[in-house]
Write an enzyme that holds these catalytic residues in place. Structure first.
Site, PDB file in Angstrom:
ATOM      1  CD  GLU A 176       0.172  -1.357   3.016  1.00 32.84           C
ATOM      2  OE1 GLU A 176       0.762  -2.191   1.941  1.00 32.84           O
ATOM      3  OE2 GLU A 176       0.233  -1.643   4.176  1.00 32.84           O
ATOM      4  CB  CYS A 281      15.723  -8.518   0.533  1.00 32.12           C
ATOM      5  SG  CYS A 281      15.626  -9.742  -0.716  1.00 32.12           S
ATOM      6  CD  GLU A 383      15.156  -7.452   6.795  1.00 28.99           C
ATOM      7  OE1 GLU A 383      13.990  -7.964   7.267  1.00 28.99           O
ATOM      8  OE2 GLU A 383      15.573  -7.505   5.967  1.00 28.99           O
TER       9      GLU A 383
HETATM   10  P1  NAD Z   1       5.691  -6.106   5.309  1.00 31.17           P
HETATM   11  O1  NAD Z   1       6.162  -7.300   5.773  1.00 31.17           O
HETATM   12  O2  NAD Z   1       5.486  -5.371   5.942  1.00 31.17           O
HETATM   13  O3  NAD Z   1       4.835  -6.365   3.766  1.00 31.17           O
HETATM   14  C1  NAD Z   1       4.752  -6.782   3.692  1.00 31.17           C
HETATM   15  C2  NAD Z   1       3.695  -7.334   2.370  1.00 31.17           C
HETATM   16  O4  NAD Z   1       2.242  -7.818   3.807  1.00 31.17           O
HETATM   17  C3  NAD Z   1       2.566  -6.098   1.855  1.00 31.17           C
HETATM   18  O5  NAD Z   1       1.541  -5.958   0.610  1.00 31.17           O
HETATM   19  C4  NAD Z   1       1.551  -5.668   3.048  1.00 31.17           C
HETATM   20  O6  NAD Z   1       0.386  -4.989   2.455  1.00 31.17           O
HETATM   21  C5  NAD Z   1       1.637  -6.877   3.687  1.00 31.17           C
HETATM   22  N1  NAD Z   1       0.992  -7.008   5.062  1.00 31.17           N
HETATM   23  C6  NAD Z   1       2.088  -6.073   6.769  1.00 31.17           C
HETATM   24  N2  NAD Z   1       1.123  -6.316   6.893  1.00 31.17           N
HETATM   25  C7  NAD Z   1       0.530  -7.361   7.021  1.00 31.17           C
HETATM   26  C8  NAD Z   1      -0.016  -8.170   8.025  1.00 31.17           C
HETATM   27  N3  NAD Z   1       0.061  -7.662   9.442  1.00 31.17           N
HETATM   28  N4  NAD Z   1      -1.066  -8.962   8.232  1.00 31.17           N
HETATM   29  C9  NAD Z   1      -1.106  -9.574   6.507  1.00 31.17           C
HETATM   30  N5  NAD Z   1      -0.555  -8.495   5.656  1.00 31.17           N
HETATM   31  C10 NAD Z   1       0.110  -7.656   6.046  1.00 31.17           C
HETATM   32  O7  NAD Z   1       7.035  -6.316   4.239  1.00 31.17           O
HETATM   33  P2  NAD Z   1       7.328  -4.250   3.509  1.00 31.17           P
HETATM   34  O8  NAD Z   1       7.914  -3.660   4.897  1.00 31.17           O
HETATM   35  O9  NAD Z   1       6.451  -3.574   2.571  1.00 31.17           O
HETATM   36  O10 NAD Z   1       8.691  -5.047   2.948  1.00 31.17           O
HETATM   37  C11 NAD Z   1       9.948  -5.309   3.116  1.00 31.17           C
HETATM   38  C12 NAD Z   1      10.535  -6.085   4.097  1.00 31.17           C
HETATM   39  O11 NAD Z   1      10.471  -7.183   3.209  1.00 31.17           O
HETATM   40  C13 NAD Z   1      11.693  -6.353   4.611  1.00 31.17           C
HETATM   41  O12 NAD Z   1      11.501  -7.478   5.909  1.00 31.17           O
HETATM   42  C14 NAD Z   1      12.410  -6.959   2.923  1.00 31.17           C
HETATM   43  O13 NAD Z   1      13.344  -7.561   3.466  1.00 31.17           O
HETATM   44  C15 NAD Z   1      11.413  -8.361   2.759  1.00 31.17           C
HETATM   45  N6  NAD Z   1      11.347  -8.832   1.022  1.00 31.17           N
HETATM   46  C16 NAD Z   1      12.373  -9.939   1.345  1.00 31.17           C
HETATM   47  C17 NAD Z   1      12.271 -10.152  -0.045  1.00 31.17           C
HETATM   48  C18 NAD Z   1      13.094 -11.529  -0.534  1.00 31.17           C
HETATM   49  O14 NAD Z   1      12.931 -11.835  -1.336  1.00 31.17           O
HETATM   50  N7  NAD Z   1      13.490 -12.912   0.399  1.00 31.17           N
HETATM   51  C19 NAD Z   1      12.344  -9.177  -0.960  1.00 31.17           C
HETATM   52  C20 NAD Z   1      11.719  -7.894  -0.753  1.00 31.17           C
HETATM   53  C21 NAD Z   1      11.586  -7.246   0.403  1.00 31.17           C
END
Ligand code: NAD
Length: 500
Positions: A176, A281, A383
């Site tokens: 979002e 990531c 992290e």
């Molecule tokens: P996030 O976990 O906050 O959000 C990811 C998705 O989950 C979003 O679409 C968000 O709307 C949804 N979400 C958030 N809170 C939620 C909840 N309580 N219940 C259900 N859905 C929920 O992650 P972010 O801050 O958007 O992205 C950064 C994170 O992503 C970092 O930890 C990074 O390491 C990770 N990441 C990992 C990879 C990989 O390949 N392993 C790649 C990119 C990013």
């Protein structure tokens, strides 16, 4: 002020919307738009469109699917600049970096163009008398793809081209925080002639994610985000009977051995630590200096960090942009204080780094280095996901490998050395999914698969590449008997069938 809404059944959403979120320009700190948040009913409408479209799309010929993929690639190339600009305006990363993520996404599209070869089954003639066996790979149905803020184009492109090429339909729930790129992707699919309902976008938060996880007609879930949410999605999605791959967070260690080229290592640590403001990531967040080179390496890193140009992503001079939100910037900066409190040395303080041409209200934090970090400190265990590079001093190569293997994350790691035998040992012993040898960000090419180990990935398959095809298809094996002469009269035989 922008208004960003869902994309369902081949067109922008026109239905009522009860909740919205704000979208910021991280370089100015200003609200630049609003994004609609889906309700459970809105998710149901999108899944219904995807399910209806699946009945036809699953029967589309491989030639037709490959044709759409080629046209999607052409549309992405046409709109590449527009996509990069949208990413920069909502994420903050510099334009060249935004363009780079589109380029890496395009590589997966190019891989998926080869679907006629990728989805081939196998055939064995005469496994028994007049009996042949065929294995085929069929699409699974409606696939949910839930993605993070840090790669608003590339991460959706890790999954959706392969899912669609395999004959599935998709409901994408992007972050979002930077939702515009996903709508541009939807427009590109439409320009490529993808039938309505095959690719849908639903914006929102936990409500939308939970509705996808519980929906009866969603058969598979691909998730990328932080580890706690990845674990939640994996546990709840699998409990609801879906196949799930959930990629989580990371703490990537880059080990520098005393025999390494220190200039090469310092360049790599700075590029991989501070590119995209450390919000990758695969960013290097921990540098493991194997003594006695620690002081010299940190000194060369400090020299380089001092020259980094931090500023608005749209300013051509900028090498590093702002962070995604104000609260995230503050949380990242708090690790500089906690690190010092816990005994680390603040070798570079990004809070005083100059910002070229940016608004004071932007979400800025310059590149920072914490030296003499130990594994007990919160700046090591958490992290941070920002421009903070922690330096751990190790007394031996063994200690460096043990440190990485004891870490709960296992996404990426790198070794800098000039010794082949060290490299060979490292790649064999290290418990991490993606390993770089003198390569600081070892993101696998599209024909391989992307994925970490331990708390960096829940599930059995990695993203894109051959694992992507496996995840988005189900295997079926057909055993058939077509005798050349008339079928012999059936005889009763209650024994377990054997092969003759
Ligand atoms: P996030 O976990 O906050 O959000 C990811 C998705 O989950 C979003 O679409 C968000 O709307 C949804 N979400 C958030 N809170 C939620 C909840 N309580 N219940 C259900 N859905 C929920 O992650 P972010 O801050 O958007 O992205 C950064 C994170 O992503 C970092 O930890 C990074 O390491 C990770 N990441 C990992 C990879 C990989 O390949 N392993 C790649 C990119 C990013």
């Amino acid at each position: 002020m922008k208004h960003i809404s869902h994309w369902v059944d081949g067109k922008p959403w026109t239905g009522p919307v009860a909740r919205h979120g704000e979208v910021f320009d991280p370089a100015s700190g200003a609200v630049t738009g609003h994004v609609d948040f889906a309700s459970e009913e809105d998710v149901d409408t999108a899944v219904a469109a995807a399910n209806a479209a699946w009945r036809t799309w699953r029967t589309a010929t491989l030639t037709r699917r490959a044709g759409v993929l080629f046209d999607f690639r052409a549309a992405l190339l046409r709109r590449r600049r527009e996509l990069a600009t949208a990413i920069t305006s909502e994420h903050g990363k510099v334009l060249n970096d935004a363009d780079g993520e589109v380029a890496r996404g395009l590589e997966v599209v190019e891989f998926a163009c080869g679907i006629p070869a990728l989805q081939k089954g196998e055939f064995s003639e005469s496994v028994s008398t007049q009996i042949d066996v065929t294995s085929i790979r069929q699409p699974v149905g409606v696939c949910a793809v839930i993605t993070p803020f840090n790669f608003p184009a590339m991460v959706p492109l890790w999954f959706t081209p392969i899912a669609i090429a395999c004959g599935n339909t998709v409901v994408l729930k992007p972050s979002e925080k930077d939702p515009s790129a996903s709508v541009l992707l939807a427009e590109c699919w439409a320009e490529a002639g993808l039938p309505p309902g095959v690719f849908n976008v639903i914006h929102g938060d936990k409500v939308a994610v939970d509705a996808l996880l519980q929906h009866r007609d969603v058969k598979a879930v691909s998730f990328v985000g932080s580890t706690p949410i990845a674990r939640y999605v994996y546990e709840n999605g699998t409990k609801a009977g879906k196949r799930v791959q959930a990629l989580g967070g990371a703490k990537n260690h880059m080990v520098v051995l005393p025999d390494a080229d220190l200039d090469l290592a310092a360049d790599a640590a700075v590029s991989a630590g501070f590119g995209s403001a450390g919000e990758r990531c695969m960013a290097v967040s921990t540098l493991v200096a194997v003594e006695p080179i620690g002081d010299e390496l940190v000194s060369r890193i400090r020299e380089r960090v001092a020259t980094l140009r931090v500023g608005s992503g749209t300013d051509e001079r900028s090498e590093m942009g702002p962070l995604i939100t104000g609260p995230h910037r503050d949380k990242v900066a708090s690790y500089l204080d906690s690190g010092v409190r816990e005994g680390a040395t603040l070798a570079v303080d990004g809070r005083v780094h100059p910002v070229i041409g940016g608004s004071p209200e932007g979400f800025w934090l310059g590149p920072s280095v914490l030296d003499h970090v130990t594994p007990q400190m919160s700046c090591y265990t958490d992290e941070i996901f920002g421009p903070v590079l922690g330096v751990v001093r190790a007394s031996s190569f063994e200690e460096a490998i043990d440190l990485i293997n004891a870490n709960p994350y296992g996404n990426g790691t790198a070794l800098f050395t000039t010794e082949g035998s060290h490299a060979r040992r490292f790649q064999s012993e290290v418990e991490v999914g993606m390993v770089g040898i003198n390569v600081p960000i070892p993101v696998p090419a599209a024909a391989f698969s992307f994925g970490g180990w331990k708390s960096s990935l829940f599930g059995d398959t990695h993203a894109y590449g051959p694992d992507g095809v496996r995840f988005f298809t189900r295997s079926k094996v057909v055993t058939s008997k077509w005798p050349r002469t008339a079928m012999p009269r059936a005889q009763l035989n209650l024994n377990f069938p054997g092969h003759q």
